[in-house]
Write an enzyme that holds these catalytic residues in place. Structure first.
Site, PDB file in Angstrom:
ATOM      1  N   HIS A  14       0.832  -1.207   0.000  1.00 47.38           N
ATOM      2  CA  HIS A  14       0.000   0.000   0.000  1.00 47.38           C
ATOM      3  C   HIS A  14       0.867   1.258   0.000  1.00 47.38           C
ATOM      4  O   HIS A  14       0.505   2.271  -0.595  1.00 47.38           O
ATOM      5  CB  HIS A  14      -0.930  -0.007   1.216  1.00 47.38           C
ATOM      6  CG  HIS A  14      -1.929  -1.129   1.170  1.00 47.38           C
ATOM      7  ND1 HIS A  14      -3.254  -0.931   0.889  1.00 47.38           N
ATOM      8  CD2 HIS A  14      -1.768  -2.474   1.326  1.00 47.38           C
ATOM      9  CE1 HIS A  14      -3.881  -2.109   0.874  1.00 47.38           C
ATOM     10  NE2 HIS A  14      -2.989  -3.049   1.152  1.00 47.38           N
ATOM     11  N   ASP A  40      -5.667   5.781   1.345  1.00 43.84           N
ATOM     12  CA  ASP A  40      -5.949   4.409   0.939  1.00 43.84           C
ATOM     13  C   ASP A  40      -7.452   4.169   1.131  1.00 43.84           C
ATOM     14  O   ASP A  40      -8.025   4.548   2.158  1.00 43.84           O
ATOM     15  CB  ASP A  40      -5.152   3.453   1.831  1.00 43.84           C
ATOM     16  CG  ASP A  40      -5.069   2.059   1.236  1.00 43.84           C
ATOM     17  OD1 ASP A  40      -3.969   1.655   0.864  1.00 43.84           O
ATOM     18  OD2 ASP A  40      -6.125   1.382   1.152  1.00 43.84           O
TER      19      ASP A  40
END
Ligand code: UDP
Length: 456
Positions: free
Chosen positions: A25, A125
């Site tokens: 991520h 995110d």
């Protein structure tokens, strides 16, 4: 690589980026940061102290630690730090308790914006769904970065339907059956997403989908030609702007590596014939037990192909690294490192195929370099990516029945010589390359993203 253009005074506008603190991520978020910086924006990375990015690799960014700043806070000390369970518990924790702490930090940043330049937006995110209400309360536009494929989001968005139809209650005798609603998938792929019998995962997924829809736009690490049917579905079901940019084509992920990269094998790799080496890596998170590790090692040796294997410390449960293998076991054909500069390896002429767990970054990095894959997915989005790679795109061989040395050796031998798979992978690379040229879809999508952020 991008030229760093100081275009039209945009540098005075700041973008705040908040990655989820895991390698798969952090990489795309920092690649996005580099991309936006190259287009003239100032970049501030909000990060946790846990898995904090190496700030020295990004002197052009400002870094601000958030959420876990108090080392005495017992709530953080209790969180596990390794493997999939650790990732999930941290994610749950942030979504449950992160809002107040993040709001405070954002208020400070907004208060200093007269001095440091106005803040255009927050990009987080998508899994950090708690950030939407925080951004709303401060009237700060929030875009999300989805770090997996569009196909994955289409499937995730259908989970309530699949749940209603009883898929998550099916027993072992149904694993190989096709999913009626998505013919690409088998029942086992859906079950491996990992939400069976997990009420809290379902709650988290529902919140992620809701707050993605509530955001000002979705940024994808992908490109239109790769997932055209899914893009249509996403645009219909998520009626907000979507921007598709293949990050690995702009910046390598290596500068945000949390582990030190070993480069000592390059003299060896440089001497290998074209397309002759299998690169093996199963990403930053999954772990296997001893038995499976030995099947992998034996399969590699039995294949009689040259290979470069990135074995992350902690990859084998209960072992620190390679101690299960007798000295010299891997023979002259094999090289093992703890962590590799993956994109450089995939781009190397000697690399002929990639045996991967199909994390989305690894999958896209392989596609961007035209490298055929062997797919060994474990959980989450990986089984979905593996089906897409092996059956929709047909650029991979799916090892879908576990780790067995004979099957592994056969799959390796096959992927190294299958010219049809190699040709399809080459054509796909050509498509992504074309998409980056002036009138191409990825080029235009990036321009639209820059215009959009500049206008909000
Ligand atoms: N990676 C790397 N060196 C390695 C193994 C992996 O740099 O030896 C990088 C890889 O390039 C990718 C990321 O780690 O960008 C892994 O992300 P992915 O989504 O593929 O899988 P995850 O780690 O999230 O399971």
């Amino acid at each position: 690589m991008e030229n760093q253009t100081e275009s039209s005074g945009r540098r005075c506008r700041r973008i705040l980026l908040f990655p989820l603190p895991f390698q798969g991520h952090i990489n795309p978020m920092l690649q996005l940061g580099d991309l936006l910086y190259s287009k003239g924006f100032s970049i501030t990375i909000l990060h946790t102290n846990f898995n904090a990015p190496a700030t020295s690799n990004h002197p052009h960014f400002t870094f601000k630690s958030v959420l876990d700043n108090d080392p005495q806070d017992p709530r953080f000390l209790e969180l596990p730090s390794q493997g999939i369970a650790a990732a999930m518990s941290r994610l749950r924790f942030f979504n449950q308790f992160g809002a107040d702490s993040l709001r405070l930090e954002l208020e400070l940043l907004l208060a200093s914006s007269e001095k440091d330049g106005p803040i255009s937006c927050l990009i987080t995110d998508a899994l950090c769904h708690f950030t939407q209400s925080v951004a709303d309360s401060l009237h700060l536009p929030r875009l999300v970065l989805r770090t997996s494929s569009l196909f994955c989001l289409v499937i995730y968005a259908s989970i309530p339907l699949l749940d209603d139809r009883g898929y998550f209650k099916l027993g072992d005798t149904h694993l190989e059956e096709q999913v009626e609603e998505f013919s690409l998938l088998k029942v086992k792929d859906i079950l491996k997403i990992g939400i069976k019998n997990k009420e809290d995962s379902m709650v988290m997924l529902t919140a992620m989908l809701k707050q993605t829809k509530a955001s000002s736009g979705i940024i994808w690490n992908s490109f239109k030609e790769l997932e055209e049917p899914e893009l249509k579905t996403v645009l219909r079901d998520f009626p907000i702007p979507s921007f598709l940019v293949p990050f690995p084509k702009h910046f390598p992920a290596s500068s945000s590596s949390l582990l030190e990269q070993d480069r000592t094998f390059f003299p060896w790799l440089n001497n290998q014939p074209l397309n002759s080496v299998l690169y093996v890596s199963f990403g930053s998170m999954i772990q296997v037990d001893e038995k499976d590790f030995l099947e992998i090692a034996n399969g590699l040796v039995d294949s009689k192909q040259s290979f470069l294997w990135a074995v992350r410390p902690g990859f084998v449960k209960g072992s620190s690294w390679l101690e299960l293998l007798p000295d010299g076991f891997l023979g002259e054909r094999g090289r093992v490192v703890k962590w590799a500069p993956q994109q450089e390896v995939l781009a190397h002429d000697a690399t002929g195929a990639f045996w991967t767990h199909n994390g989305w970054n690894s999958t896209l990095e392989s596609i961007c370099e035209g490298v055929p894959m062997i797919c060994s997915p474990i959980w989450g989005d990986q089984p979905l990516n593996a089906r897409y790679v092996s059956e929709a795109l047909r650029v991979g061989v799916h090892l879908e029945y576990g780790w067995q040395r004979e099957k592994i050796a056969n799959a390796i031998r096959r992927v190294m010589v299958d010219e049809d798979i190699r040709e399809r992978a080459r054509v796909l690379k050509e498509k992504v390359d074309v998409s980056l040229t002036n009138s191409g879809s990825s080029y235009q999508s990036l321009e639209s993203l820059i215009d959009y952020i500049s206008s909000i």
